[in-house]
Design an enzyme around this catalytic site. Structure first.
Site, short mmCIF file in Angstrom:
data_model
loop_
_atom_site.label_atom_id
_atom_site.label_comp_id
_atom_site.label_asym_id
_atom_site.label_seq_id
_atom_site.Cartn_x
_atom_site.Cartn_y
_atom_site.Cartn_z
N PRO A 2 0.69 -1.14 0.13
CA PRO A 2 0.10 -0.03 0.10
C PRO A 2 0.82 1.33 -0.07
O PRO A 2 1.63 1.64 0.99
CB PRO A 2 -0.94 -0.18 1.31
N GLU A 3 0.74 1.94 -0.93
CA GLU A 3 1.40 3.44 -1.02
C GLU A 3 0.16 4.31 -1.08
O GLU A 3 -1.11 4.09 -0.89
CB GLU A 3 2.29 3.41 -2.39
N LYS A 58 0.92 7.80 3.82
CA LYS A 58 0.38 6.28 3.63
C LYS A 58 -0.24 5.95 4.92
O LYS A 58 -0.57 4.95 5.35
CB LYS A 58 1.65 5.39 3.56
N ARG A 110 2.24 -10.05 7.38
CA ARG A 110 3.81 -9.83 7.38
C ARG A 110 3.89 -9.09 8.79
O ARG A 110 4.96 -8.99 9.32
CB ARG A 110 4.51 -8.97 6.38
N ARG A 151 21.10 17.59 -2.76
CA ARG A 151 21.06 16.29 -2.28
C ARG A 151 21.84 15.30 -3.29
O ARG A 151 21.62 15.41 -4.47
CB ARG A 151 19.67 15.81 -2.15
N ARG A 260 16.33 -1.77 -2.57
CA ARG A 260 15.12 -1.64 -3.01
C ARG A 260 15.06 -1.99 -4.70
O ARG A 260 15.80 -1.60 -5.33
CB ARG A 260 14.08 -0.58 -3.06
#
Length: 280
Positions: A2-3, A58, A110, A151, A260
Site C-alpha cells: 500500500p502506497e 500512507k 507480515r 542532495r 530496493r
DNA sequence: AGTGGCTCCTGGCGGC
DNA sequence: TGCCGCCAGGAGCCAC
C-alpha cells in the site's frame, strides 16, 4: 504494498461505512501492532464517534474529535468488515466494533502494520518529519526544486524518502521516474529545472492515475470490500524486468537502489542528462 | 545533517 | 516430493 493511491482507495471505501459510527469496542489480538496496550486504546477510543477518515501520506487517520486513531498498513495490512478468501481463517491483529454491530478487522500477514491512538492536538508533532503531500497545493515545482537541491541521494531514494515526499513507495517511484524520463540513479541535486518540472508533473500524474485505478494489486492489496486495484495492468516498468518498454521496445532493466528493486527503461531514462546544445 | 545499511516478518518460489 | 534458503519492502534505528 500500500502506497498513497492504495491507502486513498481504502480511505474512500471505509469512509461511508465508518463516519458517524460510534466505537463500542477495541480488541488488540497481536500486541506487536501497537506500543499502546488494549486498555490504553479503550480508554482513548471507546464511545467516540468517527467524524471523518483522513489520510496523510500512507497513514490513515480516523478522526474521533479530540482523539485520532492512526493506522499504517505497511506491506500487507488490510482493513475489512468481512474476511475475504485470503484472510479467512487467519487471526486479525486487532478489530474495532462499531455501534451498528459492524466490526472492522485488521489482517496483516507480515505483521509490519502499526496502530496508534493519540490526542488530536499531538498530530502535528506525530507528523513533524513527514514531507509534502504530493496531491495538495503546497507541493509546487518550486517546493520540489528546493527539496531536491544539494542532495546527493539518488532520485529513487529521494522519492521514497517520506521526509521529502509523503506517500510515494517503490511502485509509484519507479513509475513516476519512467514518466519523467529520469534515471533512478541520477543524483537528486543534479536535476535541472526542466527535469524537476517533469518530475513534479510525473509524480502527480502517476499518483492520480493510481487512485483512478483504485491502486495496484501487485502484492496482495485489496480494498475493504476485497476488490483488487487495476493499476498493475498499466504499469510501465515496475516488475516488468526484461519485458519491452511500452514506448521504445527496449527491455526493462532491474537494479537495486537503496536495497530496493528498481525498474527502468535504459533508453527512455538515460543515466546522463541529455546534452544541451550550446548553439547560437 | 544526510545518507546508507540493517532489521523486522512471512508466504512464495527456485533449486537441489 | 520435500525441504532449505532466499526474496519482497515501509519505516525505524544505528553508524559513519
Amino acid at each position: 504494498m500500500p502506497e498513497l493511491p492504495e491507502v486513498e482507495t481504502v480511505r474512500r471505501r471505509l469512509d461511508p461505512q465508518v463516519v458517524g459510527r460510534r466505537v463500542t469496542d477495541v480488541c488488540i489480538l497481536d500486541q506487536t501492532v501497537s506500543r499502546q496496550s488494549q486498555a490504553e486504546m479503550r480508554a482513548l477510543l471507546l464511545g467516540k464517534v468517527v467524524r471523518t477518515i483522513g489520510r496523510r501520506g500512507k497513514w490513515l487517520l480516523f478522526d474521533l474529535g479530540d482523539v485520532t486513531m492512526v493506522v499504517h498498513l505497511r506491506m500487507t495490512g488490510r482493513l475489512m468488515f468481512q474476511p475475504d478468501a485470503e484472510s479467512a481463517g487467519r487471526r486479525p491483529r486487532f478489530h474495532i466494533s462499531l455501534d451498528d454491530r459492524q466490526r472492522l478487522y485488521f489482517y496483516d500477514t507480515r505483521r509490519f502494520g502499526r496502530l496508534w491512538a493519540l490526542p488530536s492536538v499531538d498530530l502535528p508533532a506525530f507528523f513533524a518529519d513527514l514531507g509534502a503531500e504530493p496531491l495538495e497545493d503546497g507541493f509546487t515545482v518550486r517546493h520540489l526544486r528546493d527539496s531536491l537541491a544539494g542532495r546527493a541521494a539518488p532520485l529513487k531514494s529521494f522519492l521514497t524518502d517520506q521526509r521529502r515526499l509523503a506517500g510515494v513507495g517503490n511502485i509509484y517511484a519507479d513509475e513516476a521516474l519512467f514518466r519523467a524520463r529520469l534515471h533512478p540513479l541520477r543524483a537528486a541535486g543534479g536535476v535541472g529545472p526542466r527535469e524537476a518540472q517533469r518530475l513534479h508533473a510525473a509524480v502527480i500524474e502517476t499518483l492520480r492515475l493510481g487512485i483512478e485505478h483504485e491502486g495496484s494489486s501487485v502484492e496482495s492489496f485489496v480494498d475493504p470490500a476485497g476488490e483488487r486495484g487495476r493499476f498493475q495492468e498499466i504499469l510501465n516498468v515496475y516488475q516488468r524486468t526484461g519485458e519491452p518498454c511500452r514506448v521504445c521496445g527496449t527491455p526493462i532493466q532491474r537494479i537495486v537502489v537503496g536495497g530496493r528493486g528498481t525498474h527502468f527503461c535504459p533508453r527512455c531514462q538515460p543515466r546522463r542528462a541529455a546534452k544541451r546544445h550550446a548553439g547560437r
